[in-house]
Structures are given as C-alpha cells and as structure tokens.
Scaffold this motif. Sequence first.
Motif, mmCIF file in Angstrom:
data_model
loop_
_atom_site.group_PDB
_atom_site.id
_atom_site.type_symbol
_atom_site.label_atom_id
_atom_site.label_comp_id
_atom_site.label_asym_id
_atom_site.label_seq_id
_atom_site.Cartn_x
_atom_site.Cartn_y
_atom_site.Cartn_z
ATOM 1 N N ASP A 232 0.805 -1.220 0.000
ATOM 2 C CA ASP A 232 0.000 0.000 0.000
ATOM 3 C C ASP A 232 0.843 1.278 0.000
ATOM 4 O O ASP A 232 0.311 2.377 0.177
ATOM 5 C CB ASP A 232 -0.969 -0.003 1.185
ATOM 6 N N GLY A 233 2.156 1.139 -0.176
ATOM 7 C CA GLY A 233 3.017 2.315 -0.216
ATOM 8 C C GLY A 233 3.558 2.740 1.130
ATOM 9 O O GLY A 233 4.302 3.724 1.220
ATOM 10 N N THR A 234 3.192 2.021 2.186
ATOM 11 C CA THR A 234 3.740 2.311 3.509
ATOM 12 C C THR A 234 4.905 1.345 3.783
ATOM 13 O O THR A 234 5.203 0.453 2.986
ATOM 14 C CB THR A 234 2.671 2.190 4.602
ATOM 15 N N PHE A 235 5.524 1.524 4.943
ATOM 16 C CA PHE A 235 6.735 0.756 5.232
ATOM 17 C C PHE A 235 6.768 0.286 6.689
ATOM 18 O O PHE A 235 6.249 0.958 7.588
ATOM 19 C CB PHE A 235 7.989 1.620 4.994
ATOM 20 N N ILE A 236 7.375 -0.868 6.879
ATOM 21 C CA ILE A 236 7.800 -1.288 8.208
ATOM 22 C C ILE A 236 9.234 -0.806 8.370
ATOM 23 O O ILE A 236 10.078 -1.062 7.507
ATOM 24 C CB ILE A 236 7.741 -2.820 8.362
ATOM 25 N N LEU A 237 9.506 -0.097 9.440
ATOM 26 C CA LEU A 237 10.855 0.395 9.690
ATOM 27 C C LEU A 237 11.410 -0.198 10.978
ATOM 28 O O LEU A 237 10.695 -0.304 11.979
ATOM 29 C CB LEU A 237 10.873 1.918 9.837
ATOM 30 N N LYS A 238 12.646 -0.581 10.938
ATOM 31 C CA LYS A 238 13.415 -0.810 12.170
ATOM 32 C C LYS A 238 14.264 0.438 12.326
ATOM 33 O O LYS A 238 15.189 0.681 11.537
ATOM 34 C CB LYS A 238 14.275 -2.061 12.037
ATOM 35 N N ALA A 239 13.925 1.262 13.301
ATOM 36 C CA ALA A 239 14.516 2.594 13.358
ATOM 37 C C ALA A 239 14.716 3.059 14.793
ATOM 38 O O ALA A 239 14.118 2.530 15.733
ATOM 39 C CB ALA A 239 13.636 3.594 12.605
ATOM 40 N N ASN A 240 15.568 4.066 14.916
ATOM 41 C CA ASN A 240 15.836 4.694 16.194
ATOM 42 C C ASN A 240 15.556 6.180 16.035
ATOM 43 O O ASN A 240 16.134 6.837 15.154
ATOM 44 C CB ASN A 240 17.298 4.454 16.581
ATOM 45 N N THR A 241 14.680 6.714 16.884
ATOM 46 C CA THR A 241 14.292 8.117 16.752
ATOM 47 C C THR A 241 15.264 9.069 17.446
ATOM 48 O O THR A 241 15.095 10.289 17.363
ATOM 49 C CB THR A 241 12.875 8.336 17.325
ATOM 50 N N LEU A 242 16.254 8.532 18.151
ATOM 51 C CA LEU A 242 17.368 9.312 18.719
ATOM 52 C C LEU A 242 16.935 10.319 19.777
ATOM 53 O O LEU A 242 17.696 11.241 20.101
ATOM 54 C CB LEU A 242 18.132 10.040 17.593
ATOM 55 N N GLU A 243 15.762 10.154 20.336
ATOM 56 C CA GLU A 243 15.246 11.131 21.296
ATOM 57 C C GLU A 243 16.073 11.187 22.570
ATOM 58 O O GLU A 243 16.168 12.240 23.211
ATOM 59 C CB GLU A 243 13.783 10.815 21.627
ATOM 60 N N ARG A 244 16.661 10.063 22.958
ATOM 61 C CA ARG A 244 17.516 10.032 24.148
ATOM 62 C C ARG A 244 18.942 9.656 23.760
ATOM 63 O O ARG A 244 19.649 8.986 24.488
ATOM 64 C CB ARG A 244 16.983 9.024 25.170
ATOM 65 N N GLY A 245 19.371 10.128 22.596
ATOM 66 C CA GLY A 245 20.722 9.846 22.150
ATOM 67 C C GLY A 245 20.978 8.357 22.038
ATOM 68 O O GLY A 245 20.116 7.589 21.610
ATOM 69 N N PHE A 246 22.164 7.941 22.461
ATOM 70 C CA PHE A 246 22.528 6.535 22.355
ATOM 71 C C PHE A 246 21.747 5.647 23.315
ATOM 72 O O PHE A 246 21.791 4.422 23.191
ATOM 73 C CB PHE A 246 24.031 6.360 22.597
ATOM 74 N N ALA A 247 21.048 6.234 24.247
ATOM 75 C CA ALA A 247 20.233 5.439 25.167
ATOM 76 C C ALA A 247 18.889 5.046 24.555
ATOM 77 O O ALA A 247 18.182 4.189 25.090
ATOM 78 C CB ALA A 247 19.995 6.202 26.468
ATOM 79 N N THR A 248 18.536 5.647 23.422
ATOM 80 C CA THR A 248 17.252 5.370 22.792
ATOM 81 C C THR A 248 17.215 3.948 22.251
ATOM 82 O O THR A 248 18.169 3.476 21.637
ATOM 83 C CB THR A 248 17.002 6.333 21.615
ATOM 84 N N ASN A 249 16.111 3.270 22.472
ATOM 85 C CA ASN A 249 15.951 1.925 21.928
ATOM 86 C C ASN A 249 15.518 1.970 20.473
ATOM 87 O O ASN A 249 14.691 2.794 20.088
ATOM 88 C CB ASN A 249 14.914 1.133 22.731
ATOM 89 N N THR A 250 16.076 1.064 19.681
ATOM 90 C CA THR A 250 15.604 0.844 18.319
ATOM 91 C C THR A 250 14.305 0.044 18.387
ATOM 92 O O THR A 250 14.223 -0.957 19.107
ATOM 93 C CB THR A 250 16.659 0.071 17.515
ATOM 94 N N HIS A 251 13.276 0.485 17.652
ATOM 95 C CA HIS A 251 11.962 -0.165 17.681
ATOM 96 C C HIS A 251 11.501 -0.508 16.262
ATOM 97 O O HIS A 251 12.119 -0.118 15.269
ATOM 98 C CB HIS A 251 10.925 0.742 18.344
ATOM 99 N N ILE A 252 10.382 -1.210 16.188
ATOM 100 C CA ILE A 252 9.732 -1.515 14.923
ATOM 101 C C ILE A 252 8.559 -0.548 14.753
ATOM 102 O O ILE A 252 7.720 -0.422 15.655
ATOM 103 C CB ILE A 252 9.228 -2.970 14.868
ATOM 104 N N TYR A 253 8.529 0.121 13.617
ATOM 105 C CA TYR A 253 7.516 1.147 13.356
ATOM 106 C C TYR A 253 6.759 0.851 12.061
ATOM 107 O O TYR A 253 7.271 0.152 11.173
ATOM 108 C CB TYR A 253 8.169 2.532 13.206
ATOM 109 N N HIS A 254 5.556 1.426 11.953
ATOM 110 C CA HIS A 254 4.827 1.480 10.691
ATOM 111 C C HIS A 254 4.854 2.933 10.241
ATOM 112 O O HIS A 254 4.456 3.839 10.987
ATOM 113 C CB HIS A 254 3.385 1.000 10.854
#
Length: 633
Positions: A232-254
């Motif tokens: 449908d033109g959307t994506f599953i991302l494995k990404a890190n939003t960097l909100e807490r720098g290197f302490a931020t967890n990488t998550h699965i996003y839509h």
Amino acid sequence: MAKGLTEKDLGKFKLVGNIDAFGRKLVFQVTEISVEKDDYFSRLYLYDGRKIKPFTSGKKDGNPRFSPDGRLIAFTSKRDKESKEAELYVIPTDGGEARLLTKFKYGIKDLRFTEDGKSIAVITPIDIEKKPNDDVHVIKEIPYWFNGVGWVYGRRSVVYLLDIESGRKKRLTPKELDVGTIRFHKGKLYFTAQEDREKNPRVSDLYVLEGRKARKLTPGKWSVQDFIPLDDGTFILKANTLERGFATNTHIYHYNPETGELRKLTKDLDRAAYNSLNCDVRGAQRAELVLKDGWIYYVATDGPRANLFRVNLEGKIERVIGGDRSVESFAIGDYIAFTAQDAVTPTELYIFRNGKEKKLTDFNGWIKDYKLSKPEHFKVKASDGVEIDAWIMKPVDFEPGKKYPAVLEIHGGPKTAYGYSFMHEFHVLTTRGFVVIFSNPRGSDGYGEEFADIREHYGERDYQDIMEVVDKAIKRFDFIDPERIGVTGGSYGGFMTNWIVGHTKRFKAAVTQRSISNWVSFFGTTDIGYFFAPDQIGGDPWNNLDGYWEKSPLKYAPNVETPLLIIHSTEDYRCWLPEALQFFTALRYLGKTVELAIFPGENHDLSRGGKPKHRVRRLELIAEWMERWLKRE
C-alpha cells in the motif's frame, strides 16, 4: 584435574551464521578459526530439508543469498590469493561449479537479487573523487577513518547492479549517499543511506530510486536501520528516533511517507530490536526483518537474553523463540531457521516448525568433552532500590570450603549486556582457578531506556551498581576471597576499569582493554568521538571542558595503586592508541605499577575478530596478570 577450556582451544570453535532460506532449503556460513595458520576460513553449507552437506569449497566463502526462484545462490569470496578485491560468485543450488561474476576493490557489504532474478544489486564502497597517486592523505572531512575499515574519507558505499548473464554492471545510487541496506519491491529499489555523516552521523534515511535520482522518504531525523516496503506504499521500519541519544531503543515502526505518520508497533516492549549480548566466539549475524503472514519477525535483547519476537500491524507482540539464550541469526522459508547459543553451548543451527524445535548441527559438539562452569544468576538490589542482574562462575575445579581469587568482568557499550551467551574468556579464567563475576549495571541494554540512560553521569550510578554487585557477591558466596579480586573490561568496560582504579584501592589487579582515559583526546581522534562524546558527556570540549576532564580517568591517575596492565591495538580507531599511551605515561611518570601491551595491526575488535594468535596471546596476558597479582602468597 578437570579438563576446562584454555586460550588455545579458541581454534576448536566453529562459528555458524548468515542463514538464508528458500522453501525448505537453507544455506548458511560456517567459519573456522585456525590458530596454526593465524587466519579465518569459511565455507557454505546447504540443508535440503533432510540433511546438511558442505556446499562450497572456497576458503573465504560467505554472505549467501538465494535467487527468487531458488535455483541460484550468490555469495562473496576471496579465492584469488594475489588479489585484495572481494569476489562475487553464483552457483546452482542443485550443485555444480561456482561462477565468478565480478570483483569489487573495496569489498562487498551486502547483496540482493532483483525480483526477476536476472541481476544482483551489490553494496560496495567507492572513492567519490579521484585521489592523488601518492601516499599523502589530503583529508577534507570527518570521519576520516573507521574502526575495522581504515581510511574512509572521500569514500561512500553505493549500489551497483550486475547482470548475471552478461556481467555488465552499472552504478544505481548517487555517490554522495552512503548506502546501508537495500530491498527491491515492485520493480523499485529502496535503500537506507546517510546523507551527511559529518554533521548528522547518526541519521540514516529511507530512499527510493526513481530513474537516476534518489528521493528521500523519511524526514532526516531518525536512524533507519532496516525496512520492508508494503503493497500500500507504507513501510515497516526498524529505526531509532534518537530522542535520548545513544540510550534510545531501536523499535519496529509502521511509517506512511504520504502523511508522515510514524507509529511505534513495539511500544509495549521497551527493548532494543537487535542482539546486544556480548560474545567472543560469534558467527556472522544476519537478523533482518522478515514479513510473514502479517507478522514482522525481529530479534530483541530482553534483559540477559536475545530472543526472536514478532509483531503485527496492530502492535500485538509475541515471543517466538524464547529461553535463556542468544538468538543470533534467523531466516524464514517453510519454517523458521535460526542460530542460537547460551553460556555453555556455542552457536548451532536450529529449525522451528509446528511449535517444535529441532537442532540441525553439532559443529561444536567437541565441547561436551570439557568441564564448563555454568553461570549462577543472582539479583542485587541496588542502594536506590533498582534490581541488577548479576552472575558468578565458579572455578572448574571448585572445592567447597576453599577460598578463591575472583575477576570482575565489565562489558563494553555501555549499551550492551552480559547474559546467556558464550564468553570463551570467562571459561579460560575459570579453568585457571578464578571465580568470574559479571553483571548488567545501569547503562546496560535490555532493561529499558531509563535503565540505559547514563548520559552525563558516567562513573556515578553505574560505578555504584558495579561495586554493590561485588559487595553482594562477597557476602553471598563465601568461597570468594575478598582480598584477592581483580577487575577487567574493554571499551566502556575499559573506561570503567580505569575509573575504578582511580577511585578505589580494593582491587588487587586490573587489566584495561581498548579503553578511554581522556574524553578530550577521544573526541578529536576517533571515528565516533565527535558525536559519541557530546552525547555521553554533554556538549563539546569548548563548552564543557571541566565536564570532559571530570569524567576522564586520566585526571585520577595520581590515586591509582592497583597494578594495571593496559592492552591496546595500533589500529583501534574507536578508542585510538593515545588513550592507552597517555594513561601509561602518566602512571609511569607517577611511579605506579603498570605495563602496556600493544597489538600491531589489530583494531577495536581484537577480542572478537583479531588474528587468532593475537587473540590467544591476549587471553594469556589477562590470565597471567591476574595470576601474578591474585595468586601469589
């Protein structure tokens, strides 16, 4: 005397990994460590659904991929002894001779078949501008080098498309973008890439190739590590939003690029979506996102274990492959194939089908002939009420009623973890008659972002946790001699070892490895220093010089009374050699007991991927130093 593992047993380990699946077939890589030849050798194996057989005969074969129809397997190799280039081969799945397609000067980072199976896309570094024909380095950017790679200035990773029949190849992606991962979907190439690794070194965006131009699909503020395009033109991302720098967890996003909506699918599990457990006999890992029947499969570190999870678009999370172990690689065809290890079992290949698990390989069955010390878990309630996971390993020849010296091990990162993974080093120490103590203090991965976030507070709560673990171990296990405890660690663990010997006299020996001693020099000389130090310490040396010096172990060199061995490598660009040299010089100048061991030609990964003879020598140095200071009368 019981037969325990020694440093020389390194050459017996077989490193299993890099799985790919097609239907009921699997192809995977097995790497052997030759101490005698001081090298690593790898070949491919094929599982046809019934039995496993060696599949290639090269000495450096790896990174296998099935074609979309399963008829071919592409892989990388280095069979030309005279050439330093990486070679790309294809071989029929039913057997036959491997055919060389082409070579790439600076190596092959990854490869994928196009959807029609007629071409292969390869990620390879290139020079983006012509360099002088001499040995002078004219550098115009940072980073100028990278650990394990060497000089990287003026170089970017791009995608080449190679026609399998003709051998013709052409560059697809702009040379200004540094490509990370690639996938094809409905005839289009999608990829992740860094646009400006100097000013935004942690940001990696998702792109689509349209004609000869790359269009950015993400907003330039996240670290996109893997992805799956949806119909449908959307994506599953494995990404890190960097909100807490290197302490931020990488998550699965839509992610919807049209609306910009980013929805966290794994919000109910505050864990990093990758394996961060420490291991010094690890095979090549491939744990890419897989979409199957509406579920996205991924590996996550959950406390001291790394398991296989899955999540759907509604955010429902399930643990698929659990247990006190480390899932390393996985692939899904007609069933789930995965490699896994635990604290006393090196990596092997397994399949999971119809709710049942089956072990397919026994490459490391030799270890059954050895007596191993199994880690004993204990909890430590820190002084602020937070529980810390900790373990001890008894000496192999443990005798009740006897007192033993102990070695405290501190992991690197700091956002990694110890747990149910194999550490050859620990077993070497228990064979030598030491108790081994290890833990996951504040800063560690696997326990949520709040637990991991020690930014601007190095040497505070993390140091307290570690010391409270030692106190609890001494109190709980009466066979530990409190007067004969040593400490060692590498990278962040090396920083903490340096910090410890400058802040307490209770340890009778210490070995610091690939460490940081001075945050100011670390900032300006290493591959990640210019962005890691500001994130971890706060600001830069011009606006926070006092903070940088306050958190530098070098400041506390006059306090050191613990005999210290410093281990470092000449090509460690993550924590460059000056970190060891200045600490050694300071301690010698001040009349302290210190020695320095420098490994030529090695980098930050000496303990995990260095030359086999150097790895053996490193283990000998650590054990001998501890014996020298902890076992003497």
